[in-house]
Design a protein around this motif. Structure first.
Motif, PDB file in Angstrom:
ATOM      1  N   ARG A 210      26.463   9.453  63.247  1.00 59.58           N
ATOM      2  CA  ARG A 210      27.195   9.845  62.387  1.00 59.58           C
ATOM      3  C   ARG A 210      28.406   8.728  61.645  1.00 59.58           C
ATOM      4  O   ARG A 210      28.386   8.562  60.636  1.00 59.58           O
ATOM      5  N   ARG A 211      28.531   7.879  62.718  1.00 56.13           N
ATOM      6  CA  ARG A 211      29.597   6.602  62.218  1.00 56.13           C
ATOM      7  C   ARG A 211      28.711   5.751  61.660  1.00 56.13           C
ATOM      8  O   ARG A 211      29.381   5.045  60.801  1.00 56.13           O
ATOM      9  N   TRP A 212      27.648   5.303  62.248  1.00 52.63           N
ATOM     10  CA  TRP A 212      27.026   3.800  61.653  1.00 52.63           C
ATOM     11  C   TRP A 212      25.751   4.316  61.054  1.00 52.63           C
ATOM     12  O   TRP A 212      24.968   3.367  60.477  1.00 52.63           O
ATOM     13  N   ALA A 213      25.183   5.523  60.286  1.00 52.05           N
ATOM     14  CA  ALA A 213      24.194   5.722  59.672  1.00 52.05           C
ATOM     15  C   ALA A 213      24.234   5.190  58.138  1.00 52.05           C
ATOM     16  O   ALA A 213      23.289   4.568  57.781  1.00 52.05           O
ATOM     17  N   ALA A 214      25.489   4.987  57.763  1.00 50.20           N
ATOM     18  CA  ALA A 214      25.743   4.203  56.617  1.00 50.20           C
ATOM     19  C   ALA A 214      25.192   2.636  56.633  1.00 50.20           C
ATOM     20  O   ALA A 214      25.139   2.069  55.610  1.00 50.20           O
ATOM     21  N   ASP A 215      25.292   2.249  57.978  1.00 51.48           N
ATOM     22  CA  ASP A 215      24.952   0.847  57.933  1.00 51.48           C
ATOM     23  C   ASP A 215      23.533   0.652  58.411  1.00 51.48           C
ATOM     24  O   ASP A 215      23.208  -0.296  58.835  1.00 51.48           O
ATOM     25  N   GLY A 216      22.922   1.839  58.224  1.00 53.81           N
ATOM     26  CA  GLY A 216      21.390   1.848  58.615  1.00 53.81           C
ATOM     27  C   GLY A 216      21.115   1.916  59.932  1.00 53.81           C
ATOM     28  O   GLY A 216      19.837   1.631  60.513  1.00 53.81           O
ATOM     29  N   ILE A 217      22.011   2.026  61.111  1.00 47.54           N
ATOM     30  CA  ILE A 217      21.790   2.264  62.505  1.00 47.54           C
ATOM     31  C   ILE A 217      21.643   3.812  62.853  1.00 47.54           C
ATOM     32  O   ILE A 217      22.496   4.425  62.502  1.00 47.54           O
ATOM     33  N   THR A 218      20.545   3.978  63.560  1.00 45.92           N
ATOM     34  CA  THR A 218      20.409   5.347  64.026  1.00 45.92           C
ATOM     35  C   THR A 218      20.326   5.150  65.383  1.00 45.92           C
ATOM     36  O   THR A 218      19.731   4.226  66.213  1.00 45.92           O
ATOM     37  N   THR A 219      20.627   6.417  66.000  1.00 45.59           N
ATOM     38  CA  THR A 219      20.612   6.389  67.675  1.00 45.59           C
ATOM     39  C   THR A 219      20.116   7.610  68.218  1.00 45.59           C
ATOM     40  O   THR A 219      20.464   8.989  67.581  1.00 45.59           O
ATOM     41  N   ASN A 220      19.136   7.611  69.029  1.00 43.41           N
ATOM     42  CA  ASN A 220      18.341   8.878  69.651  1.00 43.41           C
ATOM     43  C   ASN A 220      18.646   8.703  70.972  1.00 43.41           C
ATOM     44  O   ASN A 220      18.575   7.826  71.652  1.00 43.41           O
ATOM     45  N   ALA A 221      18.481   9.956  71.988  1.00 42.96           N
ATOM     46  CA  ALA A 221      18.534   9.835  73.441  1.00 42.96           C
ATOM     47  C   ALA A 221      17.293  10.506  73.855  1.00 42.96           C
ATOM     48  O   ALA A 221      16.623  11.016  72.948  1.00 42.96           O
ATOM     49  N   LEU A 222      16.997  10.320  75.076  1.00 40.79           N
ATOM     50  CA  LEU A 222      15.830  10.833  75.684  1.00 40.79           C
ATOM     51  C   LEU A 222      15.806  11.030  77.124  1.00 40.79           C
ATOM     52  O   LEU A 222      16.602  10.525  77.761  1.00 40.79           O
ATOM     53  N   MET A 223      14.633  11.874  77.445  1.00 39.15           N
ATOM     54  CA  MET A 223      14.484  12.124  78.944  1.00 39.15           C
ATOM     55  C   MET A 223      13.149  11.256  79.071  1.00 39.15           C
ATOM     56  O   MET A 223      12.138  11.712  78.598  1.00 39.15           O
ATOM     57  N   PRO A 224      13.257  10.309  79.777  1.00 42.75           N
ATOM     58  CA  PRO A 224      11.631   9.563  80.161  1.00 42.75           C
ATOM     59  C   PRO A 224      10.908  10.413  80.887  1.00 42.75           C
ATOM     60  O   PRO A 224       9.569  10.097  80.881  1.00 42.75           O
ATOM     61  N   GLY A 225      11.396  11.360  81.788  1.00 39.90           N
ATOM     62  CA  GLY A 225      10.251  11.993  82.837  1.00 39.90           C
ATOM     63  C   GLY A 225      10.704  11.616  84.193  1.00 39.90           C
ATOM     64  O   GLY A 225      11.638  10.723  84.259  1.00 39.90           O
TER      65      GLY A 225
END
Length: 322
Positions: A210-225
């Motif tokens: 939300r904060r950094w998308a305007a800077d082209g930065i995206t963040t995602n989370a994951l469960m590796p297994g």
């Protein structure tokens, strides 16, 4: 390509051609990362090694951010020999030490295109940093939060940078208990502390996007297994419950989702989401409402909780600054 399923928010869940058995090398096979720079924390063991190796094999300039420099150097040498590409850089990073995080970030020059927040501890005995921070919250969330925020300018300079946050289905064990993140008033429980820290990982992805998308930065989370690595050193080699043998992954399979989120064109411009087995997983309101090791608790995606955690993290770091 697998079909798309409706999510609770009304948006389609992102589905990819990859799944449970995919490896990091398979995910990145057709991707060229030449000219890209990546940092992988905790890259001296487990899925961090496989993540760094896959990024390096695809042409990225990789830095292994590790506590043990000797172990990091051995891994870097092995990656260089295995991939036939340049040997990754190695730099010291202790996520529980604000001075170490600051030194790492302040020494970085130029753009950063991929940051993989991979390092972590699980169900560790009760322990606190000199600042009074609970060890798992400090390692899994707060140190990574400090690292990402200090590297914000470098990520913004990357143009379309991605942050990948390794969370866990263990986040379903506990929301962030904002009034007592450091277990000052409740008995310490290693699994509740772990669950809280892993929820914090997902909330960070939501608010950072939300904060950094305007800077082209995206963040995602994951469960590796479920992967048997050094992460289980405090649990006798087991997780919080018995995982059927058919659900156990190799480290190469465990790194696949991290590498997918870091590199896949299917994730361009996508942030604030949670993935398992290389696909976005459903939002749930109770444990057991999704297949084993899948599902993201609704509280982990709550935007108000994400904003509150960001403010709390800034406050804790300001109070504990060296």
């Amino acid at each position: 390509m697998a079909g798309r399923l409706p999510s609770v928010s009304g948006m389609s869940l992102i589905q990819t051609p990859f799944g449970f058995a995919s490896t990091a090398a398979e995910v990145v096979a057709d991707i060229d990362l030449t000219g890209k720079r990546a940092v992988v924390t905790g890259a001296s063991s487990g899925i961090g090694v496989e993540t760094a190796a896959a990024l390096s094999a695809a042409g990225a300039e990789v830095t292994l951010a590790v506590r043990d420099l000797a172990a990091g150097e051995r891994v870097a040498k092995d990656i260089g020999a295995t991939t036939g590409d340049s040997v990754p850089h190695v730099a010291r990073l202790d996520l529980t030490d604000p001075a170490s995080v600051a030194a790492f970030a302040d020494s970085w020059t130029g753009p950063l295109h991929i940051l993989v927040n991979n390092a972590g501890v699980m169900a560790s005995p009760e322990q606190y940093t000199p600042q009074g921070w609970e060890w798992q919250f400090a390692t899994n969330h707060l140190g990574h939060f400090a690292l990402a925020t200090r590297l914000h300018a470098a990520l913004a300079a990357g143009g379309a940078a991605r942050i990948v946050v390794v969370s866990s289905t263990g986040h379903q064990l506990s929301p962030v208990v904002f009034d007592d993140v450091n277990f000052a008033f409740r008995p310490y429980d290693p699994w509740l502390a772990y669950g809280q820290s892993k929820t914090a990982n997902v909330l960070f992805a939501v608010e950072a996007t939300r904060r950094w998308a305007a800077d082209g930065i995206t963040t995602n989370a994951l469960m590796p297994g479920a992967i048997y690595t050094n992460l289980q050193r405090h649990t006798g080699g087991r997780g919080s419950g018995s995982v059927p043998p058919e659900l156990i992954k190799t480290p190469a399979q465990g790194a696949a989702t991290s590498v997918l989120l870091a590199t896949s064109p299917l994730l361009e411009g996508v942030g604030g989401r949670y993935f398992a087995d290389c696909n976005e997983t459903e939002t749930i309101d109770r444990r057991g409402a999704a297949p084993p090791l899948h599902g993201v608790a609704r509280y982990a995606l709550d935007p108000e909780g994400a904003e509150r955690l960001w403010a709390l993290s800034e406050k804790l770091l300001a109070e504990g600054a060296p």
